[in-house]
Design a protein around this motif. Structure first.
Motif, PDB file in Angstrom:
ATOM      1  N   MET A   1      67.972  97.877  96.899  1.00  0.00           N
ATOM      2  CA  MET A   1      68.592  99.159  97.242  1.00  0.00           C
ATOM      3  C   MET A   1      67.694  99.926  98.213  1.00  0.00           C
ATOM      4  O   MET A   1      66.463  99.810  98.149  1.00  0.00           O
ATOM      5  CB  MET A   1      68.816  99.994  95.972  1.00  0.00           C
ATOM      6  CG  MET A   1      69.536 101.298  96.210  1.00  0.00           C
ATOM      7  SD  MET A   1      69.734 102.278  94.706  1.00  0.00           S
ATOM      8  CE  MET A   1      68.049 102.849  94.458  1.00  0.00           C
ATOM      9  N   GLN A   2      68.311 100.704  99.092  1.00  0.00           N
ATOM     10  CA  GLN A   2      67.543 101.559  99.990  1.00  0.00           C
ATOM     11  C   GLN A   2      68.205 102.921 100.090  1.00  0.00           C
ATOM     12  O   GLN A   2      69.382 103.084  99.747  1.00  0.00           O
ATOM     13  CB  GLN A   2      67.419 100.925 101.378  1.00  0.00           C
ATOM     14  CG  GLN A   2      68.719 100.514 102.023  1.00  0.00           C
ATOM     15  CD  GLN A   2      68.494  99.752 103.324  1.00  0.00           C
ATOM     16  OE1 GLN A   2      67.700 100.145 104.172  1.00  0.00           O
ATOM     17  NE2 GLN A   2      69.202  98.638 103.482  1.00  0.00           N
ATOM     18  N   GLN A   3      67.438 103.899 100.539  1.00  0.00           N
ATOM     19  CA  GLN A   3      67.944 105.252 100.658  1.00  0.00           C
ATOM     20  C   GLN A   3      68.056 105.637 102.132  1.00  0.00           C
ATOM     21  O   GLN A   3      67.151 105.356 102.922  1.00  0.00           O
ATOM     22  CB  GLN A   3      67.038 106.242  99.920  1.00  0.00           C
ATOM     23  CG  GLN A   3      67.043 106.053  98.405  1.00  0.00           C
ATOM     24  CD  GLN A   3      66.303 107.156  97.684  1.00  0.00           C
ATOM     25  OE1 GLN A   3      65.246 107.614  98.126  1.00  0.00           O
ATOM     26  NE2 GLN A   3      66.860 107.598  96.565  1.00  0.00           N
ATOM     27  N   VAL A   4      69.187 106.295 102.491  1.00  0.00           N
ATOM     28  CA  VAL A   4      69.431 106.694 103.869  1.00  0.00           C
ATOM     29  C   VAL A   4      70.057 108.084 103.881  1.00  0.00           C
ATOM     30  O   VAL A   4      70.509 108.583 102.850  1.00  0.00           O
ATOM     31  CB  VAL A   4      70.371 105.696 104.589  1.00  0.00           C
ATOM     32  CG1 VAL A   4      69.787 104.290 104.588  1.00  0.00           C
ATOM     33  CG2 VAL A   4      71.765 105.695 103.953  1.00  0.00           C
ATOM     34  N   GLN A   5      70.097 108.687 105.052  1.00  0.00           N
ATOM     35  CA  GLN A   5      70.753 109.977 105.235  1.00  0.00           C
ATOM     36  C   GLN A   5      72.233 109.757 105.540  1.00  0.00           C
ATOM     37  O   GLN A   5      72.604 108.841 106.283  1.00  0.00           O
ATOM     38  CB  GLN A   5      70.094 110.750 106.382  1.00  0.00           C
ATOM     39  CG  GLN A   5      68.665 111.188 106.096  1.00  0.00           C
ATOM     40  CD  GLN A   5      68.615 112.231 104.991  1.00  0.00           C
ATOM     41  OE1 GLN A   5      69.042 113.364 105.174  1.00  0.00           O
ATOM     42  NE2 GLN A   5      68.100 111.839 103.834  1.00  0.00           N
ATOM     43  N   ALA A   6      73.077 110.622 104.965  1.00  0.00           N
ATOM     44  CA  ALA A   6      74.517 110.468 105.137  1.00  0.00           C
ATOM     45  C   ALA A   6      75.215 111.808 104.969  1.00  0.00           C
ATOM     46  O   ALA A   6      74.655 112.754 104.397  1.00  0.00           O
ATOM     47  CB  ALA A   6      75.063 109.460 104.128  1.00  0.00           C
ATOM     48  N   VAL A   7      76.438 111.886 105.473  1.00  0.00           N
ATOM     49  CA  VAL A   7      77.228 113.115 105.394  1.00  0.00           C
ATOM     50  C   VAL A   7      78.282 112.960 104.304  1.00  0.00           C
ATOM     51  O   VAL A   7      79.088 112.029 104.322  1.00  0.00           O
ATOM     52  CB  VAL A   7      77.898 113.421 106.740  1.00  0.00           C
ATOM     53  CG1 VAL A   7      78.881 114.579 106.612  1.00  0.00           C
ATOM     54  CG2 VAL A   7      76.827 113.757 107.775  1.00  0.00           C
ATOM     55  N   VAL A   8      78.267 113.903 103.360  1.00  0.00           N
ATOM     56  CA  VAL A   8      79.116 113.825 102.172  1.00  0.00           C
ATOM     57  C   VAL A   8      79.924 115.106 102.028  1.00  0.00           C
ATOM     58  O   VAL A   8      79.429 116.211 102.286  1.00  0.00           O
ATOM     59  CB  VAL A   8      78.235 113.595 100.920  1.00  0.00           C
ATOM     60  CG1 VAL A   8      79.049 113.738  99.644  1.00  0.00           C
ATOM     61  CG2 VAL A   8      77.567 112.222 100.983  1.00  0.00           C
ATOM     62  N   ALA A   9      81.192 114.956 101.625  1.00  0.00           N
ATOM     63  CA  ALA A   9      82.032 116.093 101.244  1.00  0.00           C
ATOM     64  C   ALA A   9      82.056 116.131  99.723  1.00  0.00           C
ATOM     65  O   ALA A   9      82.613 115.240  99.083  1.00  0.00           O
ATOM     66  CB  ALA A   9      83.431 115.936 101.803  1.00  0.00           C
ATOM     67  N   LYS A  10      81.453 117.156  99.143  1.00  0.00           N
ATOM     68  CA  LYS A  10      81.304 117.205  97.688  1.00  0.00           C
ATOM     69  C   LYS A  10      82.457 117.900  96.986  1.00  0.00           C
ATOM     70  O   LYS A  10      82.707 117.654  95.794  1.00  0.00           O
ATOM     71  CB  LYS A  10      79.982 117.888  97.310  1.00  0.00           C
ATOM     72  CG  LYS A  10      78.750 117.062  97.657  1.00  0.00           C
ATOM     73  CD  LYS A  10      77.483 117.728  97.126  1.00  0.00           C
ATOM     74  CE  LYS A  10      76.252 116.861  97.383  1.00  0.00           C
ATOM     75  NZ  LYS A  10      75.010 117.506  96.866  1.00  0.00           N
ATOM     76  N   ALA A  11      83.154 118.797  97.689  1.00  0.00           N
ATOM     77  CA  ALA A  11      84.231 119.548  97.047  1.00  0.00           C
ATOM     78  C   ALA A  11      85.297 119.892  98.066  1.00  0.00           C
ATOM     79  O   ALA A  11      85.022 119.997  99.277  1.00  0.00           O
ATOM     80  CB  ALA A  11      83.686 120.827  96.397  1.00  0.00           C
ATOM     81  N   LYS A  12      86.515 120.077  97.608  1.00  0.00           N
ATOM     82  CA  LYS A  12      87.657 120.352  98.468  1.00  0.00           C
ATOM     83  C   LYS A  12      87.427 121.595  99.316  1.00  0.00           C
ATOM     84  O   LYS A  12      87.153 122.674  98.800  1.00  0.00           O
ATOM     85  CB  LYS A  12      88.909 120.539  97.612  1.00  0.00           C
ATOM     86  CG  LYS A  12      90.170 120.785  98.406  1.00  0.00           C
ATOM     87  CD  LYS A  12      91.378 120.877  97.484  1.00  0.00           C
ATOM     88  CE  LYS A  12      92.656 121.132  98.263  1.00  0.00           C
ATOM     89  NZ  LYS A  12      93.840 121.175  97.377  1.00  0.00           N
ATOM     90  N   GLY A  13      87.488 121.423 100.647  1.00  0.00           N
ATOM     91  CA  GLY A  13      87.368 122.539 101.573  1.00  0.00           C
ATOM     92  C   GLY A  13      85.963 123.028 101.817  1.00  0.00           C
ATOM     93  O   GLY A  13      85.748 123.891 102.673  1.00  0.00           O
ATOM     94  N   ALA A  14      84.997 122.486 101.091  1.00  0.00           N
ATOM     95  CA  ALA A  14      83.602 122.929 101.261  1.00  0.00           C
ATOM     96  C   ALA A  14      82.993 122.263 102.488  1.00  0.00           C
ATOM     97  O   ALA A  14      83.349 121.135 102.832  1.00  0.00           O
ATOM     98  CB  ALA A  14      82.797 122.593 100.020  1.00  0.00           C
TER      99      ALA A  14
END
Length: 366
Positions: A1-14
């Motif tokens: 496993m490795q860790q990287v930077q990414a863009v995430v949408a955590k909640a609706k409309g946020a």
């Protein structure tokens, strides 16, 4: 496993967030891809707004190209170092469609088995099974389509969704070609891709319909022979007039591509096609929209076909390499679809630009 930077949408409309995620090592049938470029598509915004489903958090991004970094033990279709375009149609090879020789309609497309996660272990839902607003992503190996590495990543990555959807709507679904006319209603990224595809296939006339002068100008650059500003004239009557000039007696276009996804424009497409003509719906409607009331005798009397085009009815293994070759030959201007190149932390601003209609595609460069 490795860790990287990414863009995430955590909640609706946020607003989306740039976070650290965990990417597993590839298992059977999987590949890890180092993402080089990824387009910002309206579908990503739909995910963020909860318009697809409620499986938050979402790992956004899906119109991508990159380099295969590692593959699972049984993968032979690609290898580390291959330059690939990611697709969301990894065909199974054994469903009804595949067994009858139509894998472009595969009923059992698949994604990676393992899940990428947030640092705390929360499982992520990758957009269209890809999730490429990330330095690296885990996908099914069948989602990797090897293409010529001489191609510009920012341009050819767009074949992963919107550009392929438009080109395919015209060529694969609508089957335009020499001696056939086409009208495209809605000249955003998908619509102008349909126009580019029609030009590639030799269709004429190629009629672009929109209410934006800027979009119509772009459509002309990509192959439209005529433009119609539907805020000023009746688009149905204008399409009929233009087609009759080229083909006396024509009552509309042979193919009308609806690239908006609204009942009003679909109805325009229905009545703007010639007898025995084809309507192709490639614009994505919302769940509450319904087909407008049309007398059934009109459906019967005009003949032809009413079709939907899902991913341009494409087969990535067949279509991506061909279109990349045409791009490298200078016959398909994929660079024209790249309005701007942005960083991974500029995605919210790119979403804002979508609303103004000022961009075909913002492309994240990683």
């Amino acid at each position: 496993m490795q860790q990287v930077q990414a863009v995430v949408a955590k909640a609706k409309g946020a607003p989306v967030e740039l976070v650290t995620i965990n990417v597993p090592d590839p298992g059977p049938g999987e590949a890890v891809v180092q993402v080089q470029a990824c387009g910002v598509c309206h579908t990503d915004l739909h995910y963020r707004e909860g318009g697809i489903n409620d499986d938050f958090p979402f790992l956004l991004g899906h119109e991508a190209s990159g380099i295969v970094e590692a593959v699972g033990p049984d993968v032979t279709s690609v290898k580390p170092g291959d330059f690939v375009i990611l697709n969301w149609r990894a065909v199974c090879g054994d469903c009804r469609a595949c067994n009858r020789g139509e894998p472009q309609y595969c009923f059992n497309t698949h994604n990676a088995t393992q899940k990428m996660t947030l640092e705390d272990g929360t499982e992520l839902s990758p957009a269209l099974g890809i999730g490429a607003f990330a330095e690296k992503t885990l996908v099914a190996a069948g989602q990797c389509t090897k293409v010529d590495p001489a191609a510009r990543p920012a341009a050819v990555g767009l074949l992963g969704c919107g550009v392929m959807a438009g080109i395919g709507a015209a060529i694969n679904t609508g089957q335009v070609g020499r001696g056939r006319s086409i009208a495209v209603i809605g000249c955003g990224g998908v619509g102008v891709a349909a126009i580019a595809g029609a030009a590639l296939a030799g269709a004429s006339p190629i009629i672009a319909v929109d209410i934006s002068a800027k979009k119509l100008e772009t459509a002309t650059k990509l192959g439209a022979t005529h433009t119609v500003d539907s805020s000023k004239v009746d688009p149905v009557e204008e399409i009929k007039r233009i087609c009759a000039e080229t083909y006396p007696g024509a009552e509309g276009a042979d193919v009308v591509v609806e690239a908006v996804g609204r009942p009003e424009t679909w109805k325009q497409a229905f009545y703007a096609r010639d007898l025995a003509g084809t309507v192709v719906l490639v614009g994505v409607p919302t769940p509450d929209m319904t087909i407008p009331e049309i007398p059934l005798i009109d459906v019967f009397g005009r003949g032809g076909a009413l079709k939907s085009s899902w991913y341009g009815d494409c087969l990535p293994s067949r279509d991506f390499p061909m279109l990349v070759d045409l791009y490298l030959q200078g016959r398909l201007d994929l660079d024209a679809f790249v309005t701007e190149e942005i960083g991974i932390d500029d995605i919210e601003a790119a979403f804002d630009k979508m609303h103004g209609g000022d961009v075909l595609r913002s492309v994240v460069i990683l």
